[in-house]
Design an enzyme around this catalytic site. Structure first.
Site, short mmCIF file in Angstrom:
data_model
loop_
_atom_site.label_atom_id
_atom_site.label_comp_id
_atom_site.label_asym_id
_atom_site.label_seq_id
_atom_site.Cartn_x
_atom_site.Cartn_y
_atom_site.Cartn_z
N LYS A 170 57.49 -41.97 3.84
CA LYS A 170 57.57 -43.01 5.02
C LYS A 170 58.83 -43.62 4.76
O LYS A 170 59.69 -43.94 5.71
CB LYS A 170 56.69 -43.91 5.00
CG LYS A 170 55.09 -43.17 5.20
CD LYS A 170 53.86 -44.22 5.65
CE LYS A 170 53.79 -45.03 4.42
NZ LYS A 170 53.20 -44.44 3.17
N ARG A 177 47.34 -50.87 6.95
CA ARG A 177 46.58 -50.02 5.83
C ARG A 177 44.93 -50.22 5.79
O ARG A 177 44.32 -49.47 5.18
CB ARG A 177 46.99 -50.46 4.60
CG ARG A 177 48.14 -49.77 4.02
CD ARG A 177 48.70 -50.36 2.61
NE ARG A 177 49.34 -49.49 1.78
CZ ARG A 177 50.76 -49.43 1.52
NH1 ARG A 177 51.37 -49.85 2.36
NH2 ARG A 177 51.01 -48.44 0.65
N ARG A 211 59.51 -40.22 -8.60
CA ARG A 211 60.34 -41.21 -7.91
C ARG A 211 61.06 -42.30 -8.68
O ARG A 211 60.43 -42.65 -9.75
CB ARG A 211 59.51 -42.23 -6.77
CG ARG A 211 60.16 -43.11 -6.22
CD ARG A 211 59.79 -43.55 -4.74
NE ARG A 211 58.47 -44.18 -4.78
CZ ARG A 211 57.56 -44.66 -3.91
NH1 ARG A 211 57.99 -44.28 -2.79
NH2 ARG A 211 56.64 -45.02 -4.21
N ARG A 219 58.97 -47.58 -10.12
CA ARG A 219 57.99 -48.72 -9.72
C ARG A 219 56.73 -48.74 -10.81
O ARG A 219 56.50 -47.43 -11.08
CB ARG A 219 57.56 -48.19 -8.32
CG ARG A 219 58.63 -48.98 -7.21
CD ARG A 219 58.41 -48.55 -5.94
NE ARG A 219 57.04 -48.72 -5.58
CZ ARG A 219 56.54 -48.57 -4.37
NH1 ARG A 219 57.59 -48.32 -3.28
NH2 ARG A 219 55.16 -48.61 -3.85
N ARG A 263 46.11 -45.68 -6.05
CA ARG A 263 46.86 -45.72 -4.57
C ARG A 263 46.19 -44.51 -3.85
O ARG A 263 46.05 -44.90 -2.56
CB ARG A 263 48.30 -45.72 -4.71
CG ARG A 263 48.79 -46.87 -5.29
CD ARG A 263 50.14 -46.99 -5.88
NE ARG A 263 51.11 -46.60 -4.66
CZ ARG A 263 52.16 -46.27 -4.76
NH1 ARG A 263 52.78 -45.71 -5.89
NH2 ARG A 263 53.27 -46.11 -3.76
P1 AMP Z 1 54.44 -49.40 -0.43
O1 AMP Z 1 55.65 -49.77 -0.82
O2 AMP Z 1 54.19 -49.30 1.00
O3 AMP Z 1 53.91 -48.16 -1.02
O4 AMP Z 1 53.52 -50.50 -1.04
C1 AMP Z 1 53.35 -50.78 -2.47
C2 AMP Z 1 52.05 -51.75 -2.46
O5 AMP Z 1 52.21 -53.08 -1.97
C3 AMP Z 1 50.70 -51.07 -2.09
O6 AMP Z 1 50.19 -50.23 -3.18
C4 AMP Z 1 50.17 -52.40 -1.79
O7 AMP Z 1 49.59 -53.16 -3.13
C5 AMP Z 1 51.03 -53.50 -1.23
N1 AMP Z 1 50.91 -53.42 0.02
C6 AMP Z 1 51.95 -52.77 1.00
N2 AMP Z 1 51.65 -52.98 2.13
C7 AMP Z 1 50.13 -53.25 2.26
C8 AMP Z 1 49.29 -53.81 3.28
N3 AMP Z 1 49.59 -53.35 4.57
N4 AMP Z 1 48.00 -54.17 3.07
C9 AMP Z 1 47.80 -54.22 1.47
N5 AMP Z 1 48.66 -54.18 0.57
C10 AMP Z 1 50.00 -53.63 0.98
#
Ligand code: AMP
Length: 214
Positions: A14, A89, A123, A156, A167
């Site tokens: 994404k 989410r 990654r 990360r 996740r």
């Molecule tokens: P991402 O970079 O989108 O993979 O997000 C990394 C982490 O940020 C996720 O595993 C969650 O811990 C947190 N996170 C990001 N977006 C959300 C969301 N919409 N709701 C809850 N947690 C989020």
């Protein structure tokens, strides 16, 4: 301007595609993951609270994420077209979003589950310029350094195998129901995201060809 949501499991690409789509359509790319990582790095109280959940691969509480996103959408021009990456989410987040703005299209990134773990654990990113690589699918010339500026690459914390498993389980339990939520509202367009970044980009452009641009 179009208001688009990208839905897809972690590791489906994404973030990579979002940058290109947002540039092509001239809309801001809003990534709640990026916002939360920036808040954590800055050491704000909200960022420090979020960091504990992120490291474990769990979702940050809705109220924290909604607060961050509402701030973005309430900036001048903030609700006039955007590409949301990583939000919503959960069903409550989707309901809250629906109360704030109208959504034009939801793209669902489709990739077989067995591919996700490799993509996530491989990654690496540059802490200086933000370039993202993948040791198998998009390797840097030197596996330890950024092609652009030579900075040592980092992983990360939540791309380590244990957090990755959490996740993916969290995605299945909490985010996957959103596919049905948006399908029922006639907003969902599935996109096959197997193949090269360019191939996937072309499929996405095709999926968005009739989205309102005005
Ligand atoms: P991402 O970079 O989108 O993979 O997000 C990394 C982490 O940020 C996720 O595993 C969650 O811990 C947190 N996170 C990001 N977006 C959300 C969301 N919409 N709701 C809850 N947690 C989020």
């Amino acid at each position: 301007m179009p208001r688009i949501v990208l839905l897809g499991p972690p590791g489906s690409g994404k973030g990579t595609q979002a940058t290109a789509i947002a540039r092509a359509l001239g809309i801001p790319h809003l990534s709640t993951g990026d916002m939360l990582r920036a808040a954590a790095k800055a050491g704000t109280p909200l960022g420090l609270e979020a960091d504990r959940y992120m490291r474990a691969g769990e979702l940050v509480p809705d109220r924290v994420v909604l607060g961050l996103l509402a701030d973005e959408l309430h900036r001048p021009g903030g609700g006039n077209g955007f590409l949301l990456d990583g939000f919503p989410r959960t069903v409550p987040q989707a309901e809250a979003l629906g109360r704030l703005v109208r959504i034009d299209r939801v793209l669902s990134f489709e990739l077989p589950e067995e591919r996700l773990v490799d993509r996530l654990t491989g990654r690496r990113s540059c802490p200086v310029c933000g370039s993202v690589y993948n040791l198998t699918t998009q390797p840097p010339k030197d596996p330890a350094r950024c092609d652009r500026d030579g900075t040592p690459l980092v992983q990360r914390a939540d791309d380590r195998p244990e957090a990755v498993r959490t996740r993916l389980a969290v995605y299945d339990a909490q985010t996957r129901p959103l596919l049905e939520y948006y399908r029922a509202r006639g907003l969902l367009t599935p996109v096959d995201v197997q193949g090269s970044v360019d191939e996937v980009g072309a499929r996405i452009a095709n999926a968005l060809r009739d989205v309102p641009r005005g």
